[in-house]
Design a protein around this motif. Structure first.
Motif, PDB file in Angstrom:
ATOM      1  N   TRP A 111       1.256   8.282   3.203  1.00  0.00           N
ATOM      2  CA  TRP A 111       1.708   7.640   4.573  1.00  0.00           C
ATOM      3  C   TRP A 111       2.900   8.229   4.961  1.00  0.00           C
ATOM      4  CZ3 TRP A 111       5.461   4.568   4.694  1.00  0.00           C
ATOM      5  CH2 TRP A 111       5.239   3.556   3.762  1.00  0.00           C
ATOM      6  N   ASP A 127       0.649  -1.445   0.461  1.00  0.00           N
ATOM      7  CA  ASP A 127       0.050  -0.008  -0.087  1.00  0.00           C
ATOM      8  C   ASP A 127       0.785   1.274   0.287  1.00  0.00           C
ATOM      9  OD1 ASP A 127      -1.578   2.374  -0.029  1.00  0.00           O
ATOM     10  OD2 ASP A 127      -2.691   1.389   2.015  1.00  0.00           O
ATOM     11  N   TYR A 128       0.774   1.288  -1.411  1.00  0.00           N
ATOM     12  CA  TYR A 128       1.541   3.357  -1.160  1.00  0.00           C
ATOM     13  C   TYR A 128       0.844   4.322  -1.064  1.00  0.00           C
ATOM     14  CZ  TYR A 128       6.113   0.173  -0.987  1.00  0.00           C
ATOM     15  OH  TYR A 128       6.649  -1.162  -0.726  1.00  0.00           O
ATOM     16  N   THR A 174      -2.596  -5.180   3.743  1.00  0.00           N
ATOM     17  CA  THR A 174      -1.831  -3.601   4.037  1.00  0.00           C
ATOM     18  C   THR A 174      -0.249  -4.391   2.920  1.00  0.00           C
ATOM     19  OG1 THR A 174      -2.644  -2.261   5.064  1.00  0.00           O
ATOM     20  CG2 THR A 174      -0.580  -2.438   4.495  1.00  0.00           C
ATOM     21  N   VAL A 199       7.321   4.616  10.468  1.00  0.00           N
ATOM     22  CA  VAL A 199       6.611   3.519   9.654  1.00  0.00           C
ATOM     23  C   VAL A 199       7.082   2.411   8.739  1.00  0.00           C
ATOM     24  CG1 VAL A 199       4.521   3.736   8.190  1.00  0.00           C
ATOM     25  CG2 VAL A 199       5.148   5.343   9.225  1.00  0.00           C
ATOM     26  N   LYS A 228       3.924  11.695   4.607  1.00  0.00           N
ATOM     27  CA  LYS A 228       3.691  12.762   5.489  1.00  0.00           C
ATOM     28  C   LYS A 228       5.022  13.892   4.461  1.00  0.00           C
ATOM     29  CE  LYS A 228      -0.095  11.849   7.655  1.00  0.00           C
ATOM     30  NZ  LYS A 228      -0.677  10.784   6.443  1.00  0.00           N
ATOM     31  N   GLU A 268       9.672  10.401   8.125  1.00  0.00           N
ATOM     32  CA  GLU A 268       8.458   9.373   8.539  1.00  0.00           C
ATOM     33  C   GLU A 268       8.581   8.116   8.205  1.00  0.00           C
ATOM     34  OE1 GLU A 268       4.530   9.120  10.599  1.00  0.00           O
ATOM     35  OE2 GLU A 268       6.051   9.526  11.089  1.00  0.00           O
ATOM     36  N   SER A 295      -2.503   5.532   0.345  1.00  0.00           N
ATOM     37  CA  SER A 295      -3.217   5.550   1.438  1.00  0.00           C
ATOM     38  C   SER A 295      -2.222   6.860   2.367  1.00  0.00           C
ATOM     39  CB  SER A 295      -3.556   4.349   2.379  1.00  0.00           C
ATOM     40  OG  SER A 295      -4.245   3.333   1.651  1.00  0.00           O
ATOM     41  N   GLU A 296      -3.345   7.753   3.155  1.00  0.00           N
ATOM     42  CA  GLU A 296      -3.480   8.798   3.553  1.00  0.00           C
ATOM     43  C   GLU A 296      -2.369   8.411   5.274  1.00  0.00           C
ATOM     44  OE1 GLU A 296      -2.502  11.860   3.241  1.00  0.00           O
ATOM     45  OE2 GLU A 296      -3.403  11.629   1.500  1.00  0.00           O
ATOM     46  N   GLU A 297      -3.079   6.417   5.786  1.00  0.00           N
ATOM     47  CA  GLU A 297      -2.470   6.622   7.327  1.00  0.00           C
ATOM     48  C   GLU A 297      -2.392   4.745   6.602  1.00  0.00           C
ATOM     49  OE1 GLU A 297      -2.148   8.111   9.635  1.00  0.00           O
ATOM     50  OE2 GLU A 297      -2.511   9.385   9.273  1.00  0.00           O
ATOM     51  N   LEU A 298      -1.730   4.180   7.466  1.00  0.00           N
ATOM     52  CA  LEU A 298      -1.258   2.657   6.736  1.00  0.00           C
ATOM     53  C   LEU A 298      -2.129   2.286   7.873  1.00  0.00           C
ATOM     54  CD1 LEU A 298       2.621   1.775   6.216  1.00  0.00           C
ATOM     55  CD2 LEU A 298       0.886   1.145   4.237  1.00  0.00           C
ATOM     56  N   ASP A 299      -2.242   1.063   7.674  1.00  0.00           N
ATOM     57  CA  ASP A 299      -3.200  -0.364   9.120  1.00  0.00           C
ATOM     58  C   ASP A 299      -3.163  -1.390   9.056  1.00  0.00           C
ATOM     59  OD1 ASP A 299      -4.887  -1.703  10.000  1.00  0.00           O
ATOM     60  OD2 ASP A 299      -6.933  -1.324   8.922  1.00  0.00           O
TER      61      ASP A 299
END
Length: 556
Positions: free
Chosen positions: A257, A110-111, A123, A268, A259, A264, A113-117
């Protein structure tokens, strides 16, 4: 040429290349000079050289209880990152050889999404399949290539992939924004940067190229993706060219994700590598790269067969009689990469993960009272003080040390000296002297007068029994050597003053694992120093107030 890699106790290592006959003689000389190499010393992987990576099946190995690095990983004693570094080193991968550079997996898919789940299996990349098998369409083409393969000369057996997941070119292209890799990349490319459209410039596009779009690209990652934010920045302002759509290449484009911040991204990405899902499936990737699915029928079934020249021991370069063919073979191996040494012949055991992965939040599926649920910081409300004090001090506590024998504590302006912890080093006296005492009594065994010329001491540490490092109003960090022999026992010798702060040094810490000293100061900066070379490494700025305390996380 053929090489030896030498790892020294202080963390430095060297790759020495020799002609065929010379290497073994050099190795024998090493063994003669360092007898401990053959018996009790720990090897690179933190285990004795004679323990295998796989658990021995013999009765003796189970009785002796010699934990292999794999068992330590299974039990969660070492992180996924550490374990992959161990395996790479044991398989002959080295930072000193771009053709056999450490190889790490793509872990995320997943590259966008704003946030990684990190609790959602979607993901993640499928770690049970090689990069060529991540999408069905491309997989079908590789299978067809294998099935229809015919070599008129009968020299090349069938294969799925004619390119490799790690090569000098792949490593240099990932690290092209940093020296010395920029120069290495230019050398490999014949003196100029590649076409801008082929350069590494976006993590998302690199993933799609390697997992989906490009039949010639099955590359994996390198360790830097999990700890080195600098390689994502074009800090040297190299002119990397423009893409056909007019985009000028600069810093690497990061997924949403991250930012927009390389640090960051690394944080992550490292968190993803260590998360429960990856921990539960990493052994499947190890099977493909270092394990039983690397070769033979299992590799065919896993769609994991590479061109035969990629494999160790497939070709004896010294017995090729045709000089043209010899040059071509060496060139092929040099340019296209090599498969790591096979470390495991049977399926790799999985890591025992704290929680099951059926979408439940981490920790919920563990029945209360089981051992894995007893990590104290998950249950701070349940902490109770001990009924009797561990130790009563006359002044505020300065240092607490946990040993096998119990908990030791000393007052402010004192530190315990490792590894026996039965002596203390104390400072802060009116005459600016320092004193060596015993833990049990307050009596000073030795008084050191020599430190007074360095002003008032405010902090000190003892990273090992021979060294004392002090800091204070002089702004210098002083590294002192304690005399071990009887004649010198009364003296402290100044090894090196470390100069860099512009105001009083207020706190110090050191890490033997990373061979660094860190000092904090009223000048609102921290400086990281090399503990071996006693030299400046880097400065951490931007603190809003004087630095009053320091701590190093030995894991990260």
């Amino acid at each position: 040429p053929i090489a030896i890699e030498v790892f020294s106790g202080d963390g430095r290592n060297y790759l020495l290349a020799f002609q065929k006959g010379v290497r073994n003689k050099v190795y024998q000389r090493f063994l003669a000079v360092v007898p401990s190499l053959t018996d009790s010393s720990e090897s690179v992987s933190g285990q004795r050289p004679n323990t295998s990576v796989e658990q021995g099946s013999g009765l003796l190995s189970t009785l002796v209880g010699e934990k292999s690095v794999t068992q330590r990983w299974e039990r969660g004693e070492i992180s996924n990152f550490q374990y992959l570094m161990h395996l790479n080193t044991l398989a002959g991968r080295s930072y000193n050889d771009l053709m056999q550079y450490p190889v790490f997996p793509w872990v995320l898919a997943d590259y966008d999404s704003e946030e990684l789940d990190l609790t959602n299996p979607k993901t993640f990349r499928n770690l049970a399949k090689p990069m060529g098998a991540q999408t069905e369409d491309r997989l079908a083409q590789y299978k067809k290539r294998y099935k229809d393969w015919e070599d008129p000369n009968g020299e090349t057996p069938a294969y799925h992939y004619g390119t490799h997941y790690s090569s000098a070119m792949i490593v240099a292209s990932y690290l092209v924004r940093m020296e010395p890799f920029t120069q290495i990349f230019l050398r490999l490319q014949g003196g100029h940067f590649d076409l801008a459209d082929r350069m590494f410039h976006s993590v998302r596009e690199a993933w799609y190229s390697a997992s989906k779009h490009n039949m010639a690209d099955v590359k994996e990652l390198i360790p830097e993706f999990f700890y080195l934010p600098e390689f994502l920045l074009n800090s040297n302002n190299f002119d990397l060219g423009c893409k056909q759509n007019g985009t000028k290449l600069g810093d690497v484009i990061l997924p949403p994700w991250a930012k927009g911040d390389p640090r960051e991204f690394i944080r992550v990405h490292r968190e993803a590598l260590e998360c429960d899902f990856v921990s539960a499936h990493l052994h499947e990737w190890i099977d493909l790269i270092f394990g039983y699915k690397q070769q033979g029928p299992a590799a065919v079934e896993a769609v994991n067969v590479f061109h035969h020249l990629f494999y160790e021991g497939q070709v004896d370069i010294y017995n090729i009689n045709d000089p043209l063919k010899e040059t071509a073979t060496i060139g092929f191996i040099n340019n296209f990469g090599q498969i790591p040494k096979q470390l495991f012949k049977k399926p790799h055991p999985p890591k025992r993960v704290r929680s099951r992965l059926n979408g439940e939040a981490a920790g919920t599926s563990v029945p209360p009272g089981s051992t894995s649920d007893k990590i104290f910081f998950h249950h701070l409300d349940n902490l109770r003080p001990s009924l009797a004090p561990v130790k009563e001090l006359k002044e505020p506590v300065g240092q607490i040390v946990c040993t096998d024998k119990g908990i030791l504590a000393v007052e402010q302006n004192k530190v315990l000296i490792p590894p026996t912890w039965n002596k203390t080093f104390a400072w802060g006296y009116a005459d600016l002297s320092c004193r060596l005492g015993t833990y049990e009594s307050d009596k000073a065994v030795i008084v050191y007068e020599c430190l007074s010329e360095w002003g008032q001491i405010l902090c000190a540490i003892c990273p090992n029994p021979k060294l004392v490092i002090t800091g204070g109003t002089s702004t210098a960090v002083c590294v002192w050597e304690m005399g071990i022999s009887k004649e010198k026992a009364k003296a402290l010798t100044l090894k090196q003053p470390l100069l860099g702060h512009t105001d009083t040094v207020t706190c110090l810490t050191a890490s033997l694992a990373y061979h660094i000293i860190v000092s904090g100061s009223r000048d609102r900066t921290c400086i990281i120093w090399d503990l071996n070379k006693l030299s400046f490494l880097t400065q951490l700025r931007g603190h809003r107030a004087p630095v009053s305390a320091l701590c190093i996380n030995e894991l990260t």
